[in-house]
Enzyme design. Sequence first.
Site, PDB file in Angstrom:
ATOM      1  N   SER A  50      31.744  26.689  42.002  1.00  0.00           N
ATOM      2  CA  SER A  50      31.955  27.878  40.899  1.00  0.00           C
ATOM      3  C   SER A  50      32.019  27.545  39.678  1.00  0.00           C
ATOM      4  O   SER A  50      32.118  26.415  39.314  1.00  0.00           O
ATOM      5  CB  SER A  50      33.141  28.753  41.432  1.00  0.00           C
ATOM      6  OG  SER A  50      34.447  27.668  41.084  1.00  0.00           O
ATOM      7  N   ASP A  82      27.841  29.008  42.704  1.00  0.00           N
ATOM      8  CA  ASP A  82      28.545  30.333  43.335  1.00  0.00           C
ATOM      9  C   ASP A  82      28.902  31.159  42.199  1.00  0.00           C
ATOM     10  O   ASP A  82      29.451  30.574  41.042  1.00  0.00           O
ATOM     11  CB  ASP A  82      29.733  29.475  43.906  1.00  0.00           C
ATOM     12  CG  ASP A  82      30.135  30.717  44.750  1.00  0.00           C
ATOM     13  OD1 ASP A  82      29.419  31.726  45.104  1.00  0.00           O
ATOM     14  OD2 ASP A  82      31.430  30.628  45.244  1.00  0.00           O
ATOM     15  N   HIS A  83      28.384  32.310  42.324  1.00  0.00           N
ATOM     16  CA  HIS A  83      28.589  33.437  41.319  1.00  0.00           C
ATOM     17  C   HIS A  83      28.403  33.088  40.070  1.00  0.00           C
ATOM     18  O   HIS A  83      29.109  33.291  39.051  1.00  0.00           O
ATOM     19  CB  HIS A  83      30.454  33.914  41.481  1.00  0.00           C
ATOM     20  CG  HIS A  83      30.449  34.542  42.894  1.00  0.00           C
ATOM     21  ND1 HIS A  83      30.247  35.725  43.034  1.00  0.00           N
ATOM     22  CD2 HIS A  83      31.076  34.201  43.723  1.00  0.00           C
ATOM     23  CE1 HIS A  83      30.624  36.137  44.302  1.00  0.00           C
ATOM     24  NE2 HIS A  83      31.161  34.920  44.831  1.00  0.00           N
ATOM     25  N   ASP A 104      24.960  36.111  39.881  1.00  0.00           N
ATOM     26  CA  ASP A 104      25.716  37.597  40.377  1.00  0.00           C
ATOM     27  C   ASP A 104      25.754  38.488  39.276  1.00  0.00           C
ATOM     28  O   ASP A 104      26.398  38.916  38.393  1.00  0.00           O
ATOM     29  CB  ASP A 104      27.079  37.051  40.705  1.00  0.00           C
ATOM     30  CG  ASP A 104      27.708  38.379  41.256  1.00  0.00           C
ATOM     31  OD1 ASP A 104      27.362  39.458  41.375  1.00  0.00           O
ATOM     32  OD2 ASP A 104      29.079  38.109  41.470  1.00  0.00           O
ATOM     33  N   GLY A 181      39.221  35.890  48.959  1.00  0.00           N
ATOM     34  CA  GLY A 181      40.532  35.575  48.935  1.00  0.00           C
ATOM     35  C   GLY A 181      41.344  35.712  50.384  1.00  0.00           C
ATOM     36  O   GLY A 181      40.603  35.826  51.254  1.00  0.00           O
ATOM     37  N   HIS A 211      29.370  36.964  51.607  1.00  0.00           N
ATOM     38  CA  HIS A 211      30.614  36.165  50.668  1.00  0.00           C
ATOM     39  C   HIS A 211      31.596  36.638  51.254  1.00  0.00           C
ATOM     40  O   HIS A 211      31.924  37.569  52.235  1.00  0.00           O
ATOM     41  CB  HIS A 211      30.404  36.847  49.181  1.00  0.00           C
ATOM     42  CG  HIS A 211      29.388  36.078  48.451  1.00  0.00           C
ATOM     43  ND1 HIS A 211      29.855  34.926  47.308  1.00  0.00           N
ATOM     44  CD2 HIS A 211      28.199  36.292  48.552  1.00  0.00           C
ATOM     45  CE1 HIS A 211      28.583  34.788  46.972  1.00  0.00           C
ATOM     46  NE2 HIS A 211      27.389  35.339  47.551  1.00  0.00           N
ATOM     47  N   ASN A 254      29.837  32.021  53.279  1.00  0.00           N
ATOM     48  CA  ASN A 254      30.607  31.392  52.294  1.00  0.00           C
ATOM     49  C   ASN A 254      31.989  31.255  52.652  1.00  0.00           C
ATOM     50  O   ASN A 254      32.740  32.116  52.985  1.00  0.00           O
ATOM     51  CB  ASN A 254      30.466  32.447  50.859  1.00  0.00           C
ATOM     52  CG  ASN A 254      29.312  32.258  50.324  1.00  0.00           C
ATOM     53  OD1 ASN A 254      28.172  31.942  50.879  1.00  0.00           O
ATOM     54  ND2 ASN A 254      29.214  32.755  49.112  1.00  0.00           N
ATOM     55  N   SER A 257      38.519  30.147  50.908  1.00  0.00           N
ATOM     56  CA  SER A 257      39.808  30.583  51.217  1.00  0.00           C
ATOM     57  C   SER A 257      40.363  29.818  52.224  1.00  0.00           C
ATOM     58  O   SER A 257      41.424  29.272  52.098  1.00  0.00           O
ATOM     59  CB  SER A 257      40.083  31.888  51.379  1.00  0.00           C
ATOM     60  OG  SER A 257      40.003  32.598  50.128  1.00  0.00           O
TER      61      SER A 257
END
Length: 309
Positions: A50, A82-83, A104, A181, A211, A254, A257
């Site tokens: 990320s 990622d993102h 994204d 999360g 995701h 994905n 967490s």
Amino acid sequence: MPLVTSKEMFKKAYEGGYAIGAFNVNNMEIIQGITEAAKEENAPLILQVSAGARKYAKHVYLMKLIEAAIEDTGLPICVHLDHGEDFEICKACIDGGFTSVMIDGSKHPFEENIRLTKQVVDYAHERGVVVEGELGRLAGIEDAINVSEKDAAFTDPDQVQEFVERTGVDSLAIAIGTSHGAYKFKGEPQLRFDILEEIQKRLPGFPIVLHGASSVIPEFVDTINKYGGQMPGAKGVPEEMLRKAASMAVCKINIDSDLRLAMTASIREYFALHPDHFDPRQYLKPARENIKKIVKHKLINVLGCAGKA
Ligand code: G3H
Ligand code: 13P
Ligand code: ZN
């Protein structure tokens, strides 16, 4: 085995009714835990980075650690942004050796999302890099942006064909009820498989990305709470829902967490049992083992990609 793109991985995953795990990486222990698990299970792998991970560890460190993991395991590994939130970060990752990027644009209106995504696709494809786009918005926290639950919107199946055709993306992340999360559902977990089915009909053979797909393993949450943590009400996506998605058009799942929870549970327990220890190797070793254990479980029992490298 050099770094690879996800193109072949997704083709085989779609045909085989399984999914590739895309695990977020931030440091050496996380990379080693994941890649050792994949090596023992002979599984294809996507390691994703990320903007926050690049800021924490620096692009070059993560890239070199991933190169070391490839040398060590001999596995086909795809390294993915990622993102990515704008063209510049996608370009930096493409120029810096990533084989896949996500742009994204989901926070933008449809036309702007198309324009931005196509700009990244044009740059990436000229350099042999693949691109993931996103349509629809997940609830929860994405990087620095807090998308409140009321703003989350399921992906509209009526838009997917036009988005894919006009942008040329290689895969598409969709919103069907997952969120980022450790607090994904207030009540019973629910995913809109009807929307996924409709998208699959509109885009036959096209790889879909899920995701926010951690299961928020109750065992880890219990350990964290037992040793002084406070995570009441943490809840994730049930494994059987992920298996169902993987048997459909979802080719990339994905997971971040659950890795964070695995590491934190292990470290909390370690210090509760050994309050006098202070050598980082002593507590990072079991943390890395815990990551390896949970990744193995996911490769075999959830994603179905063990033995597919
Ligand atoms: O979707 C976001 C991932 O979990 C990465 O999180 O931006 O805190 O590194 P991060
Ligand atoms: P989780 O927070 O459910 O692990 O999702 C991670 C993710 O989607 C990374 O892009
Ligand atoms: Zn995500």
